[in-house]
Design an enzyme around this catalytic site. Structure first.
Site, mmCIF file in Angstrom:
data_model
loop_
_atom_site.group_PDB
_atom_site.id
_atom_site.type_symbol
_atom_site.label_atom_id
_atom_site.label_comp_id
_atom_site.label_asym_id
_atom_site.label_seq_id
_atom_site.Cartn_x
_atom_site.Cartn_y
_atom_site.Cartn_z
ATOM 1 C CE LYS A 102 0.048 13.263 6.486
ATOM 2 N NZ LYS A 102 0.419 12.295 5.168
ATOM 3 C CG LEU B 173 -3.371 3.608 1.319
ATOM 4 C CD1 LEU B 173 -4.415 2.884 2.370
ATOM 5 C CD2 LEU B 173 -4.167 3.981 0.208
ATOM 6 C CE LYS B 174 -0.212 11.640 -0.929
ATOM 7 N NZ LYS B 174 -0.515 10.818 -1.750
ATOM 8 C CE1 TYR C 292 6.577 23.688 1.678
ATOM 9 C CE2 TYR C 292 6.547 21.352 0.679
ATOM 10 C CZ TYR C 292 6.097 22.692 0.417
ATOM 11 O OH TYR C 292 5.483 23.149 -0.539
ATOM 12 C CE LYS D 13 4.567 1.029 2.546
ATOM 13 N NZ LYS D 13 3.618 2.143 2.418
ATOM 14 N N GLY E 169 7.766 11.158 11.387
ATOM 15 C CA GLY E 169 7.355 10.549 12.446
ATOM 16 C C GLY E 169 6.260 9.496 11.685
ATOM 17 C CD GLU F 95 0.322 1.223 3.014
ATOM 18 O OE1 GLU F 95 -0.214 2.292 2.704
ATOM 19 O OE2 GLU F 95 0.992 1.414 4.013
ATOM 20 C CB CYS G 49 5.279 4.347 6.609
ATOM 21 S SG CYS G 49 3.531 3.871 6.700
ATOM 22 N N GLY H 172 11.503 20.782 8.905
ATOM 23 C CA GLY H 172 10.646 20.810 10.112
ATOM 24 C C GLY H 172 11.377 19.970 11.242
#
Length: 448
Positions: free
Chosen positions: A327, A156-157, A257, A210, A263, A154, A266, A259
């Site tokens: 996030k 996915l975000k 970006y 992945k 975390g 997968e 994943c 920061g």
């Protein structure tokens, strides 16, 4: 198709809801009876935009069911997804105990041909292990092997998972069986009507894809964070540097970006797991080791900035924290930068007032041993009352254009530590704020 998804966590629940939305008959199977009972009542265990309404709609129609019955769920399914957790072991490797347990259950209940799909993030070789376990269980029952195992990682975000699943930028399937591959193509066809982004490959390649994808994204984050550290020391502005390099189409603006560290479920786990795989095969992955090291250091950066400004003894200080989740648009606190920040500030004697739109309950769980030092508030401004400084950790939308006059009134002094660089320096300075960013030198970086 008749689909069973084993595991009703983040990946399993999103996949189950989306497959049901396309008209499939889906059962989400889980050993956690409390979770299943709650899902049957319409109580969703995670926050993900759009997920609750989709789950409720399809559960009401009967296309999405929740069960703890392994016999019913596994014996008649055409496709069985393994979507259980693969937590990081003590040595950094992926813990496959749950995956192997599901494989045993499948072998103990399978009756007709089915495609077994590894959806969990697993190291290379897991499909082979799953196939062996299922075959052994079938042999014990005197049943001839009649199944295939494929890898379908997968991508996915969190925060946009429904959109990612319904309109994927790619569907990767690793298979060594033409029959299984055709079934997977048919299953995903409704999601790929506008563009054929189905990518078929070998099983080992799919398993590796992945980890490689997450390692690449983590690399970009750690790279820009390391550049921010250099910028701050030489007097450059990382925000300008980011614009300068991101305009190069070979680099792009995504994931550069600066920061206070990445975390989630994943990147931290997968970088470590891929490092362990490399070491097991006799190769020292220096870039992977550096990615993890830079990220760990970056999570301490806000702590260092706060101590440089207020001193190492923070026993008389109180800080207002905006954002706890790793996030925006999720309540996921796994490996969140806020956890490191809060623990380190509390260790130095500080009291914390914190607000997050969705992650407070999860934060209470992860910080249960130090809750006496933390006050969670119902609103963002309430979290700043009588605090020595505001610290922004997670860039939720509601934090982007706040009332700075109200912030100045609530704080003892108008001081902001911005862990995501979302505000405009000159704008804040014109309002009398002392503003500390990542990758930008600040004049007031010593104790007063």
């Amino acid at each position: 198709m008749r689909i069973t998804i084993v595991g009703s966590g983040y990946v399993g629940l999103v996949a189950g809801a989306c497959f049901a939305q396309m008209g499939n008959d889906v059962i989400c199977l889980d050993v956690d009876s409390t979770k299943i009972a709650n899902l049957q009542k319409g109580i969703i265990p995670i926050y993900e935009p759009g997920l609750e309404s989709m789950v409720l709609e399809n559960h009401k129609k009967g296309t999405l069911r929740f069960s703890t019955d392994k016999t019913e769920s596994l014996s008649n399914a055409e496709v069985i997804f393994i979507a259980v957790g693969t937590p990081m072991g003590e040595d950094g490797s992926a813990d496959l105990r749950y995956v192997c347990a599901v494989a045993e259950d499948i072998g103990a209940h399978l009756t007709d041909y089915a495609v077994i799909v590894d959806k969990s993030t697993v190291p290379v070789g897991t499909a082979t292990k799953v196939r062996q376990i299922i075959a052994q269980e079938l042999q014990k029952r005197g049943i001839q092997e009649n199944f295939d195992v494929v890898s379908n990682p997968e991508f996915l975000k969190e925060g946009v998972a429904i959109k990612d699943f319904m309109s994927p930028d790619r569907v990767v399937v690793g298979a060594d069986s033409p029959k299984a591959l055709e079934i997977m193509k048919a299953l995903y066809a409704p999601f790929l009507v506008k563009s054929d982004r189905f990518i078929a490959m070998g099983i080992e390649s799919a398993e590796m894809t992945k980890y490689a994808a997450n390692a690449m994204l983590a690399t970009k984050i750690s790279f820009i964070n390391e550049m921010s550290q250099i910028c701050e020391r030489v007097g450059a502005n990382i925000n300008d540097v980011r614009l300068g390099i991101g305009s190069d189409s070979r680099i792009g603006y995504s994931f550069i970006y600066p920061g206070c560290g990445y975390g989630g479920s994943c990147f931290p786990k997968d970088v470590k797991a891929l490092e362990k795989v490399a070491l097991d095969f006799g190769y020292t992955p220096q870039i992977l080791q550096a990615i993890d090291s830079v990220n760990a250091a970056q999570k301490m950066l806000l702590v260092e900035k706060i101590c440089a400004r207020f001193g190492k003894d923070l026993s008389t200080k109180k800080f207002g924290i905006w954002g706890l989740a790793f996030k925006p648009e999720t309540d996921d606190m796994r490996e969140a930068s806020a956890l490191v920040l809060i623990r380190e500030l509390v260790k130095r004697g500080a009291h914390i007032q914190a607000y997050d739109p969705k992650a407070i309950e999860q934060a209470k769980f992860y910080l249960s041993d130090i809750l006496e030092h933390i006050t969670f508030t119902a609103g963002k401004y309430e979290a700043l009352k009588d605090c020595d400084a505001m610290v922004l950790v997670t860039e939720w939308r509601e934090f982007r254009s706040p009332d700075f006059e109200e912030i100045a009134k609530l704080l003892k002094s108008p001081i902001i530590f911005d862990g995501r660089n979302i505000y405009h320096t000159l704008h804040l300075e014109s309002k009398g704020f002392e503003y500390h960013q990542i990758g930008v030198r600040n004049a007031k970086n010593t104790n007063e």
